[in-house]
Design a protein around this motif. Structure first.
Motif, PDB file in Angstrom:
ATOM      1  N   ILE A  81      14.135  -0.987   4.731  1.00  0.00           N
ATOM      2  CA  ILE A  81      15.392  -1.635   5.088  1.00  0.00           C
ATOM      3  C   ILE A  81      15.257  -3.154   5.008  1.00  0.00           C
ATOM      4  CG2 ILE A  81      17.028  -2.010   6.991  1.00  0.00           C
ATOM      5  CD1 ILE A  81      16.376   0.908   7.870  1.00  0.00           C
ATOM      6  N   THR A  82      14.100  -3.676   5.419  1.00  0.00           N
ATOM      7  CA  THR A  82      13.910  -5.126   5.452  1.00  0.00           C
ATOM      8  C   THR A  82      13.316  -5.684   4.156  1.00  0.00           C
ATOM      9  OG1 THR A  82      11.717  -4.861   6.477  1.00  0.00           O
ATOM     10  CG2 THR A  82      13.622  -5.120   7.951  1.00  0.00           C
ATOM     11  N   ALA A  83      13.024  -4.818   3.182  1.00  0.00           N
ATOM     12  CA  ALA A  83      12.427  -5.281   1.924  1.00  0.00           C
ATOM     13  C   ALA A  83      13.444  -6.056   1.090  1.00  0.00           C
ATOM     14  CB  ALA A  83      11.898  -4.092   1.131  1.00  0.00           C
ATOM     15  N   THR A  84      12.935  -6.894   0.199  1.00  0.00           N
ATOM     16  CA  THR A  84      13.809  -7.602  -0.735  1.00  0.00           C
ATOM     17  C   THR A  84      14.336  -6.613  -1.778  1.00  0.00           C
ATOM     18  OG1 THR A  84      12.029  -8.129  -2.285  1.00  0.00           O
ATOM     19  CG2 THR A  84      12.398  -9.677  -0.448  1.00  0.00           C
ATOM     20  N   PRO A  85      15.406  -6.945  -2.488  1.00  0.00           N
ATOM     21  CA  PRO A  85      15.898  -6.054  -3.542  1.00  0.00           C
ATOM     22  C   PRO A  85      14.817  -5.708  -4.575  1.00  0.00           C
ATOM     23  CG  PRO A  85      17.556  -7.699  -3.034  1.00  0.00           C
ATOM     24  CD  PRO A  85      16.335  -8.086  -2.254  1.00  0.00           C
ATOM     25  N   ASP A  86      14.004  -6.680  -4.965  1.00  0.00           N
ATOM     26  CA  ASP A  86      12.933  -6.399  -5.935  1.00  0.00           C
ATOM     27  C   ASP A  86      11.916  -5.419  -5.368  1.00  0.00           C
ATOM     28  OD1 ASP A  86      14.056  -8.026  -7.842  1.00  0.00           O
ATOM     29  OD2 ASP A  86      12.722  -9.733  -7.455  1.00  0.00           O
ATOM     30  N   GLU A  87      11.564  -5.580  -4.084  1.00  0.00           N
ATOM     31  CA  GLU A  87      10.607  -4.662  -3.462  1.00  0.00           C
ATOM     32  C   GLU A  87      11.189  -3.254  -3.377  1.00  0.00           C
ATOM     33  OE1 GLU A  87      10.077  -6.800   0.149  1.00  0.00           O
ATOM     34  OE2 GLU A  87       8.207  -7.755  -0.498  1.00  0.00           O
ATOM     35  N   ARG A  88      12.471  -3.153  -3.039  1.00  0.00           N
ATOM     36  CA  ARG A  88      13.110  -1.830  -2.974  1.00  0.00           C
ATOM     37  C   ARG A  88      13.117  -1.172  -4.347  1.00  0.00           C
ATOM     38  NH1 ARG A  88      18.519  -2.588   0.797  1.00  0.00           N
ATOM     39  NH2 ARG A  88      17.486  -3.526   2.614  1.00  0.00           N
ATOM     40  N   ASN A  89      13.413  -1.950  -5.377  1.00  0.00           N
ATOM     41  CA  ASN A  89      13.415  -1.388  -6.734  1.00  0.00           C
ATOM     42  C   ASN A  89      12.021  -0.884  -7.115  1.00  0.00           C
ATOM     43  OD1 ASN A  89      16.141  -1.881  -7.163  1.00  0.00           O
ATOM     44  ND2 ASN A  89      15.784  -3.906  -8.053  1.00  0.00           N
ATOM     45  N   ARG A  90      10.995  -1.635  -6.741  1.00  0.00           N
ATOM     46  CA  ARG A  90       9.629  -1.214  -7.040  1.00  0.00           C
ATOM     47  C   ARG A  90       9.289   0.090  -6.317  1.00  0.00           C
ATOM     48  NH1 ARG A  90       5.518  -0.105  -3.724  1.00  0.00           N
ATOM     49  NH2 ARG A  90       5.987  -1.989  -2.511  1.00  0.00           N
ATOM     50  N   ILE A  91       9.662   0.175  -5.034  1.00  0.00           N
ATOM     51  CA  ILE A  91       9.407   1.398  -4.263  1.00  0.00           C
ATOM     52  C   ILE A  91      10.144   2.582  -4.895  1.00  0.00           C
ATOM     53  CG2 ILE A  91       9.798   2.542  -2.041  1.00  0.00           C
ATOM     54  CD1 ILE A  91       9.415  -0.249  -0.728  1.00  0.00           C
ATOM     55  N   ASP A  92      11.409   2.386  -5.238  1.00  0.00           N
ATOM     56  CA  ASP A  92      12.195   3.470  -5.837  1.00  0.00           C
ATOM     57  C   ASP A  92      11.571   3.948  -7.155  1.00  0.00           C
ATOM     58  OD1 ASP A  92      14.015   3.439  -3.764  1.00  0.00           O
ATOM     59  OD2 ASP A  92      15.452   2.130  -4.797  1.00  0.00           O
ATOM     60  N   ARG A  93      11.114   3.014  -7.993  1.00  0.00           N
ATOM     61  CA  ARG A  93      10.489   3.400  -9.257  1.00  0.00           C
ATOM     62  C   ARG A  93       9.208   4.199  -9.022  1.00  0.00           C
ATOM     63  NH1 ARG A  93      11.590  -1.997 -10.640  1.00  0.00           N
ATOM     64  NH2 ARG A  93       9.375  -2.508 -10.316  1.00  0.00           N
ATOM     65  N   ASP A  94       8.376   3.731  -8.096  1.00  0.00           N
ATOM     66  CA  ASP A  94       7.111   4.422  -7.827  1.00  0.00           C
ATOM     67  C   ASP A  94       7.347   5.793  -7.204  1.00  0.00           C
ATOM     68  OD1 ASP A  94       5.800   2.256  -8.853  1.00  0.00           O
ATOM     69  OD2 ASP A  94       5.187   1.425  -6.912  1.00  0.00           O
ATOM     70  N   LEU A  95       8.360   5.896  -6.345  1.00  0.00           N
ATOM     71  CA  LEU A  95       8.684   7.201  -5.766  1.00  0.00           C
ATOM     72  C   LEU A  95       9.172   8.162  -6.839  1.00  0.00           C
ATOM     73  CD1 LEU A  95      10.534   6.367  -2.409  1.00  0.00           C
ATOM     74  CD2 LEU A  95       8.266   7.381  -2.684  1.00  0.00           C
ATOM     75  N   THR A  96      10.000   7.684  -7.738  1.00  0.00           N
ATOM     76  CA  THR A  96      10.497   8.530  -8.823  1.00  0.00           C
ATOM     77  C   THR A  96       9.335   9.074  -9.645  1.00  0.00           C
ATOM     78  OG1 THR A  96      12.617   7.383  -8.967  1.00  0.00           O
ATOM     79  CG2 THR A  96      11.887   8.560 -10.938  1.00  0.00           C
ATOM     80  N   ALA A  97       8.376   8.212  -9.974  1.00  0.00           N
ATOM     81  CA  ALA A  97       7.215   8.653 -10.751  1.00  0.00           C
ATOM     82  C   ALA A  97       6.410   9.700  -9.989  1.00  0.00           C
ATOM     83  CB  ALA A  97       6.334   7.455 -11.099  1.00  0.00           C
ATOM     84  N   LEU A  98       6.199   9.484  -8.690  1.00  0.00           N
ATOM     85  CA  LEU A  98       5.434  10.439  -7.886  1.00  0.00           C
ATOM     86  C   LEU A  98       6.158  11.766  -7.783  1.00  0.00           C
ATOM     87  CD1 LEU A  98       3.149  11.250  -5.972  1.00  0.00           C
ATOM     88  CD2 LEU A  98       4.403  10.115  -4.106  1.00  0.00           C
ATOM     89  N   PHE A  99       7.449  11.745  -7.509  1.00  0.00           N
ATOM     90  CA  PHE A  99       8.201  12.982  -7.352  1.00  0.00           C
ATOM     91  C   PHE A  99       8.252  13.764  -8.667  1.00  0.00           C
ATOM     92  CE2 PHE A  99      10.875  10.859  -3.779  1.00  0.00           C
ATOM     93  CZ  PHE A  99       9.782  10.953  -2.929  1.00  0.00           C
ATOM     94  N   ASP A 100       8.360  13.048  -9.778  1.00  0.00           N
ATOM     95  CA  ASP A 100       8.354  13.723 -11.085  1.00  0.00           C
ATOM     96  C   ASP A 100       7.015  14.413 -11.313  1.00  0.00           C
ATOM     97  OD1 ASP A 100      10.921  12.895 -11.575  1.00  0.00           O
ATOM     98  OD2 ASP A 100      10.357  11.264 -12.933  1.00  0.00           O
ATOM     99  N   GLU A 101       5.917  13.748 -10.962  1.00  0.00           N
ATOM    100  CA  GLU A 101       4.592  14.352 -11.130  1.00  0.00           C
ATOM    101  C   GLU A 101       4.420  15.589 -10.249  1.00  0.00           C
ATOM    102  OE1 GLU A 101       1.447  11.557 -10.611  1.00  0.00           O
ATOM    103  OE2 GLU A 101       2.414  10.028 -11.867  1.00  0.00           O
ATOM    104  N   LEU A 102       5.037  15.556  -9.072  1.00  0.00           N
ATOM    105  CA  LEU A 102       4.933  16.696  -8.149  1.00  0.00           C
ATOM    106  C   LEU A 102       5.885  17.830  -8.522  1.00  0.00           C
ATOM    107  CD1 LEU A 102       4.771  14.748  -4.737  1.00  0.00           C
ATOM    108  CD2 LEU A 102       2.885  15.960  -5.864  1.00  0.00           C
ATOM    109  N   GLY A 103       6.757  17.603  -9.500  1.00  0.00           N
ATOM    110  CA  GLY A 103       7.717  18.627  -9.903  1.00  0.00           C
ATOM    111  C   GLY A 103       8.836  18.836  -8.909  1.00  0.00           C
ATOM    112  N   LEU A 104       9.138  17.792  -8.139  1.00  0.00           N
ATOM    113  CA  LEU A 104      10.212  17.901  -7.151  1.00  0.00           C
ATOM    114  C   LEU A 104      11.547  17.642  -7.838  1.00  0.00           C
ATOM    115  CD1 LEU A 104       8.905  16.201  -3.882  1.00  0.00           C
ATOM    116  CD2 LEU A 104       9.609  18.566  -4.175  1.00  0.00           C
ATOM    117  N   GLU A 105      12.147  18.701  -8.307  1.00  0.00           N
ATOM    118  CA  GLU A 105      13.438  18.606  -8.989  1.00  0.00           C
ATOM    119  C   GLU A 105      14.431  19.555  -8.330  1.00  0.00           C
ATOM    120  OE1 GLU A 105      14.115  16.461 -11.212  1.00  0.00           O
ATOM    121  OE2 GLU A 105      12.148  15.779 -11.875  1.00  0.00           O
TER     122      GLU A 105
END
Length: 219
Positions: free
Chosen positions: A174-198
């Motif tokens: 919540i307190t992260a900058t927009p760039d930090e949030r975008n980085r977190i979202d990208r890394d989460l997407t990559a992790l969830f894709d690897e785990l097959g969470l669809e």
């Protein structure tokens, strides 16, 4: 955690410090204890009064408790001790506990013995509790001397959307900058894709409950 005070008979009085909206307070009351709630945030206490009607709720902190000397049988802190100053908090809790009273410290933490959880924590935030545990058990001070620990392993079934909501509800996001949030979202997407969470697929998110107990010496 509450067994020693319950075995003493009657209805022991237990202070929930850092009570928030009352999740732990409800458990204390359900266990057959009287409760008093303390939290530094008045808005949290307003929500607690609705969730657990009739429980006295006061603004305060572990280092400055609005409670009388030797007035409670136990003090519990859930998910909060890593935020306190341990010497001042130990001294203040020792003041309000009756002789032989219990101090209990409880955390539910993601289980880093699983590689994907370590990866998740590297993306989001390990949190203050895990950082504290890197140095050993929770620090305490006089009048308390020794902590006893118990652990329980458990898990919750979560989907991709639930994990995403969990991350986005945390203060670091919540307190992260927009760039930090975008980085977190990208890394989460990559992790969830690897785990097959669809779609409706789920995964077990493992936790460990770590519960510590110590007592105030009797006279």
């Amino acid at each position: 955690m509450l067994e020693p005070v319950l075995e003493s008979g009657g209805r022991p009085l237990v202070a929930d410090v850092g009570a928030g909206t009352g999740k732990l307070t409800r458990i204390i009351v359900a266990a057959g204890c009287d409760a008093v709630a303390v939290d530094p945030d008045p808005a949290m206490l307003d929500a607690l009064r609705v969730a657990v009607p009739g429980v006295p709720a006061h603004v305060g902190t572990a280092e400055s408790l609005p409670l009388d000397d030797e007035s409670v049988d136990a003090v519990l802190l859930g998910q909060t001790w890593h935020w306190v100053e341990p010497v001042a908090a130990s001294r203040e809790i020792g003041r309000v506990l009756r002789p032989g009273g219990t101090l209990g410290l409880i955390w539910n933490i993601r289980d880093e013995s699983h590689s994907w959880v370590r990866r998740l924590n590297s993306v989001v935030s390990r949190g203050g509790a895990l950082t504290m545990f890197d140095d050993g058990p929770p620090p305490i001070a006089e009048p308390f001397r020794r902590l006893d620990e118990e652990r329980w392993a458990w898990s919750r079934t979560v989907s991709r959307s639930q994990l995403t909501d969990l991350v986005r509800s945390r203060s670091f996001y919540i307190t992260a900058t927009p760039d930090e949030r975008n980085r977190i979202d990208r890394d989460l997407t990559a992790l969830f894709d690897e785990l097959g969470l669809e779609g409706s697929r789920t995964i077990e998110l493992p936790y460990v409950t770590r519960a510590f107990r110590t007592t105030k010496p009797s006279r």
